[in-house]
Design an enzyme around this catalytic site. Structure first.
Site, mmCIF file in Angstrom:
data_model
loop_
_atom_site.group_PDB
_atom_site.id
_atom_site.type_symbol
_atom_site.label_atom_id
_atom_site.label_comp_id
_atom_site.label_asym_id
_atom_site.label_seq_id
_atom_site.Cartn_x
_atom_site.Cartn_y
_atom_site.Cartn_z
ATOM 1 C CD GLU A 180 9.973 -0.292 2.351
ATOM 2 O OE1 GLU A 180 8.902 0.084 2.861
ATOM 3 O OE2 GLU A 180 11.084 -0.186 2.917
ATOM 4 C CE LYS A 200 7.271 -0.615 6.105
ATOM 5 N NZ LYS A 200 8.142 0.450 5.539
ATOM 6 C CB CYS A 250 11.250 -1.621 5.646
ATOM 7 S SG CYS A 250 12.522 -0.423 6.155
#
Length: 641
Positions: free
Chosen positions: A46, A115, A168
């Site tokens: 990330e 994200k 994540c």
């Protein structure tokens, strides 16, 4: 991607926080290394271009612009790499900043995946700098070119590879993007992560990745930030993980910047999805599918395939599995005995593996019911092929277990039967063999009628797969306790009982253990042909092939749906140094030929407890026509070498 195997890499890199130019060079060098090692899917952590721990530096235009410039260099590099890259970077759009994965292949920026779930607790305050990404993809301009930006993007090749991306916290969220990706067709999910290390977190992370791959029937490639990110109060370990349908294929050593590689089998995943009716695909209208191309190459497989897929390699797990199987078998038989009000059971004991296991299971079922072992009639039926060794082992087993031993010598009745049908005793053909097997079954059934008992079947799954059973002979019983136990597992179950029988049989434990160990050491044989110098002359594995090969073939054919060529390929890997290619190919052909020709025997099997995911019961596990042609499978085998 031959046979569905595609090599993936979770890339371990050491970056410098807030130095995108340097980080781009690190990413390019690592991507080149991964591609040279055959990786087609390469996943970086990330925000790898900037570093995850930049904090308020994310508000600096200089950093954002530097990341854009660095990304262009990576896109240019990708022209020389036959792979698809997932690189994390901060992307600014309409005055907002997004934690984004850039998807890159063959000199193209295929898409930008933001994200969805941003943490804002403990040491993570992403909402201070970033905005949750939009679900619906839109076109944005980057470096003068239009590119899709949104979470509803899938990236697919003609070979059947479909990739979905999450970042994540998306994995940790109750409702994660990966679920939608998988239901829309993604068979590999990638996750660009920056998950820090605290006590116990790595175990949970590993469990989460493996369970997600199992729940979604997919491959999962998880790349996490490494030591270059560690700063102030948080430490990162680069805990990279690659999983497939619940199995962890590769795990990086934490704090090592290690890159891990693993071959994910997308064909097996497709097979699992076909058979799992609860995996229901959703409408894909809301998804944008982005095509890309990879060369179709025959990669060297580094993942391992155990020689005995039905038997756990780990000793502790194997012991647990054996105990669980005994419990399933015994409780299944217990229910049948209860329901039919049977107080006795009849078993033909030969001194071989299968009848030994059936006897042990019956003893346990009687213990569960509180019945005396003397009500178990262990019937030995010596005939032309019986040896002293197996006869004595059968008698010893019955005696030490407290069963009632009954001997019925069937030579006279079989000889009379052969006279009736004009079968010469010197003609050792299939009639000579099957006549004995059917006589034994008749004896057992009639004794069961005499004592109001139940005939317990002894035949195992491997024999049923090969049709190595006499129709209306040992093929028939009133309850077949071994029907879903393959031969390789039968051996381990008997071994397990032998190891613990001193506790079970108290004073007679040592005698029982000795008998069980000799059974394990005895060649597998139906003992239907006369012995030579008192020794077994008819060895099953000399006739139909090694059971460890047939069990291997059976597992990957029925459980995984693999075609012959793929089974042959992985069998050569699994049995390297044990069997040569010619031997494997010979018995593979035998397996397919017998499996198709003998289905009629499996279509009328007695009841028996299902203990694993591979079984051949006609009542649900194997709905196969008895007269199906094997030609397309055998034709493929003829092309192998």
């Amino acid at each position: 991607m031959k046979d569905g195997f595609i090599r993936c890499a979770a890339a371990g890199i050491k970056i410098e926080v807030a130095n995108p130019a340097h980080n781009a060079e690190v990413i390019i060098q690592k991507a080149k290394e991964c591609a040279d090692n055959g990786a087609k899917v390469i996943v970086f952590p990330e925000l790898a271009l900037s570093g995850y721990t930049c904090g308020d530096l994310f508000l600096q235009e200089k950093l954002i612009a530097g990341c854009r410039e660095a990304l262009i260099k990576i896109v240019d590099f990708s022209r020389s790499a036959d792979a698809i890259l997932f690189v994390g970077f901060p992307f600014e759009y309409r005055g907002k900043l997004y934690n984004t994965a850039a998807v890159i292949s063959a000199g193209r920026l295929l898409g930008l995946v933001p994200k969805t779930n941003l943490p804002n607790y403990n040491e993570f305050y992403e909402l201070r700098h970033f905005t949750p990404g939009p679900k619906e993809a839109c076109e944005v301009m980057l470096n003068g070119k239009a590119v899709l930006f949104g979470t509803n993007l899938l990236f697919e090749t003609e070979g059947g590879l479909v990739l979905g991306c999450e970042i994540c916290e998306d994995l940790w969220a109750p409702i994660n993007p990966g679920t939608s990706h998988a239901l829309a067709g993604a068979n590999i999910l990638v996750n660009l992560s920056a998950s820090n290390e605290v006590i116990g977190k790595s175990a949970y992370r590993k469990q989460l990745v493996a369970s997600t791959s199992a729940r979604l029937l997919c491959g999962y490639v998880y790349a996490s930030a490494g030591e270059g990110e560690s700063t102030q109060d948080i430490v990162f370990g680069g805990h990279h993980l690659i999983a497939e349908n619940g199995t962890l294929l590769k795990e990086a050593r934490r704090f090592s910047n290690e890159t891990v590689y693993g071959e994910i089998d997308i064909k097996r995943l497709q097979s699992e999805r076909r058979r799992t009716t609860s995996f229901v695909t959703e409408s894909t209208k809301e998804y944008r599918r982005v095509p890309f191309s990879l060369k179709r190459e025959n990669i060297h497989i580094t993942r391992t395939f155990g020689r005995m897929p039905f038997v756990p390699e780990d000793t502790e797990r194997r012991v647990e599995r054996c105990e669980e199987i005994f419990a399933i078998q015994a409780n299944g038989l217990k229910k049948r005995l209860e329901h039919t009000h049977c107080k006795s059971a009849v078993i033909g004991v030969s001194g071989g593996l299968d009848s030994t296991l059936a006897l042990l299971v019956t003893v346990r079922a009687f213990d569960l019911l509180g019945l005396e072992h003397k009500n178990i009639l262990a019937v030995t039926m010596p005939c032309f092929g019986t040896t002293d060794r197996t006869y004595e082992n059968a008698c010893s087993l019955a005696r030490t277990l407290g069963c009632t031993l009954r001997e019925v010598d069937i030579k006279k009745s079989v000889t009379q039967h052969f006279e009736d049908i004009n079968q010469s005793l010197d003609n050792h053909d299939v009639t000579y063999e099957n006549g004995q097997a059917r006589e034994r079954t008749q004896v057992l059934m009639d004794i069961a009628n005499q004592c109001g008992g139940m005939v317990i079947g002894t035949g195992d799954l491997s024999e049923l797969a090969l049709g190595w059973a006499t129709y209306n002979g040992d093929h028939m019983s009133m309850y077949g306790v071994n029907a879903s136990i393959p031969k390789t597992l039968v051996k381990h179950l008997v071994r397990y009982y032998a190891d613990m029988c001193c506790e079970i049989a108290e004073k007679k434990g040592s005698e029982l253990k000795k008998a069980l160990e000799d059974v394990l050491d005895t060649p597998v044989s139906p003992e239907l042909l006369p012995p030579v110098d008192g020794v077994i002359s008819q060895k099953t594995e000399d006739l139909v092939g090694p059971y460890e090969l047939h069990d291997f073939f059976l597992y990957y054919m029925l459980r995984c749906g693999f075609p012959p060529a793929k089974i042959y390929r992985i069998a050569k890997l699994a049995f390297d140094g044990v069997y040569d290619s010619e031997t494997i190919l010979k018995w593979l052909k035998t397996f397919y030929r017998r499996f198709f020709l003998q289905q009629f025997k499996r279509s009328c099997l007695p009841d028996g407890p299902k203990v694993g995911s591979v079984a051949v019961s006609p009542r649900g596990d194997l709905r196969m026509p008895s007269d199906a042609s094997a030609s397309i499978w055998l034709e493929e085998i003829e092309t192998l070498h």
